[in-house]
Enzyme design. Structure first.
Site, PDB file in Angstrom:
ATOM      1  N   PRO A  30      -6.217  -4.838   2.970  1.00  0.00           N
ATOM      2  CG  PRO A  30      -6.864  -3.950   0.936  1.00  0.00           C
ATOM      3  CD  PRO A  30      -7.054  -3.771   2.400  1.00  0.00           C
ATOM      4  CE  LYS A  31       2.670  -7.667   4.708  1.00  0.00           C
ATOM      5  NZ  LYS A  31       3.603  -7.041   3.754  1.00  0.00           N
ATOM      6  CD1 TRP A  32      -2.314  -0.939   1.330  1.00  0.00           C
ATOM      7  CD2 TRP A  32      -2.651  -1.440  -0.822  1.00  0.00           C
ATOM      8  NE1 TRP A  32      -3.643  -0.723   1.061  1.00  0.00           N
ATOM      9  CE2 TRP A  32      -3.881  -1.014  -0.249  1.00  0.00           C
ATOM     10  CE3 TRP A  32      -2.620  -1.795  -2.161  1.00  0.00           C
ATOM     11  CZ2 TRP A  32      -5.064  -0.950  -0.984  1.00  0.00           C
ATOM     12  CZ3 TRP A  32      -3.791  -1.729  -2.894  1.00  0.00           C
ATOM     13  CH2 TRP A  32      -5.005  -1.314  -2.312  1.00  0.00           C
ATOM     14  CG  ASP A 182       3.753  -8.603   0.122  1.00  0.00           C
ATOM     15  OD1 ASP A 182       4.041  -9.533  -0.648  1.00  0.00           O
ATOM     16  OD2 ASP A 182       4.458  -8.289   1.096  1.00  0.00           O
TER      17      ASP A 182
END
Length: 345
Positions: A30-32, A182
């Site tokens: 995941p892109k935090w 994001d």
């Protein structure tokens, strides 16, 4: 004090791509939606550095305390600082933490505590550098490190970020973009840690669309013609809230568009949240806008929403004369968090 790695080490960066790369060579994460952070520890000393190399420790004392409490005395972690809130992450609350007053930082650290979501191990508990090792080895070492040392429970400040080689799960995370995420990150499993480079990691960020009312506009800096459109959406009470702007209008179309907009000047404009209020989006020209009658609707593309508005500028896709302004509601910006990410809250 001698940290395992130099504290000005630039983090590995990601190149932007349009599609998720396929194949066994990739690991997905995941892109935090937070602040990138390298965390260094040498015995009782902890240092946090931003993506730009700026010190962050004074702004996140709860993270410093959590890292100092871990059993290993020496290590370097790569991760993301985030602030969980409600169904997702609160980027505005994260921004508020960068404050010059220590008393304010202390208050916010108690009210909106951050998490450090860790996705790479650059130096292990012996202080040995892993930056030359391939990602598959660093990830395995990180998982062992986390299992032995990261606390568990709802109040744990340091968390292990999930990772997978399964495309199905990666696509599920990609579908959750909007509340906690994001976008999606893909890293080459055979690559070493490419500090400061974009050769071993890519990011994929989906674009969403929304139909918005043109509630006002701003003139261009040097010409008496439109520079940007001010966008609005209605709430359940019928109030029109300013949610962002759209610039990058085609030069050839600006004269006719300016005349069209000027014919609508004098309307109520935004009846809810309006441009020019105190916020991080304000500029020196934030009060220089023209309110319009709410008659025009545009479809725009955007990448992310923060506090009920577009974080960045939007792109104009088309005009929507077929759409009634009252049909343009804030519901378009709402998106729920994937249950697979509920552990972060």
């Amino acid at each position: 004090m001698a940290f395992p790695l130099r504290t000005d080490l630039p983090p590995m960066e990601a190149a932007s791509v349009d599609a998720i790369p396929l194949g066994d060579a990739w690991q997905y994460e995941p892109k935090w939606d937070g602040f990138r952070c390298l965390a260094f520890r040498d015995d009782g000393e902890v240092e946090l550095r931003s993506k730009a190399g700026q010190p962050l420790a004074r702004y996140f004392p709860e993270i410093v305390q959590a890292l100092a409490a871990l059993r290993p005395k020496r290590f370097v972690l790569d991760g993301e600082l985030v602030v969980p809130s409600g169904e997702g992450l609160d980027f505005d609350a994260l921004l508020q933490r960068i404050h010059p007053a220590a008393s304010r930082v202390k208050k916010l650290a108690a009210e909106t505590p951050a998490r450090l979501v860790v996705f790479d191990l650059l130096a292990d508990e012996r202080g040995a550098s892993l930056v030359e090792r391939p990602l598959r080895e660093r990830r395995a070492a990180l998982e062992r490190f986390a299992q032995k040392n990261f606390p568990t429970g709802a109040d744990a400040r340091v968390r292990l970020s999930p990772a997978t080689t399964e495309l199905k799960l990666a696509r599920k995370w990609f579908g959750a973009v909007g509340a906690s995420l994001d976008g999606l990150i893909a890293k080459r499993r055979d690559a070493s840690y490419a500090a400061g480079e974009r050769t071993a990691m890519v990011k994929i960020k989906p674009l969403r669309t929304a139909d918005c009312v043109v509630g006002g506009f701003r003139y261009a800096e040097k010409k008496k013609e439109v520079g940007s459109l001010l966008l609005g959406l209605y709430d359940a009470d019928g109030k029109l809230h300013h949610v962002g702007f759209c610039s990058g209008l085609k030069a050839a179309e600006k004269p006719a568009l300016t005349r069209k907009l000027e014919a609508l000047v004098g309307g109520p404009g935004f009846t809810g949240r309006a441009p020019g209020g105190p916020s991080r989006w304000s500029t020196k020209r934030s009060s220089e806008w023209q309110p319009l009658e709410p008659k025009l609707v545009v479809e725009v593309s955007f990448d992310h929403v923060t506090a009920g508005r577009f974080r960045h500028g939007t792109s104009l896709l088309r005009w929507r004369p077929d759409k009634a302004p009252r049909q343009c509601t804030l519901e378009q910006l709402h998106q729920k968090t994937s249950r697979a990410l509920a552990w972060l809250r």
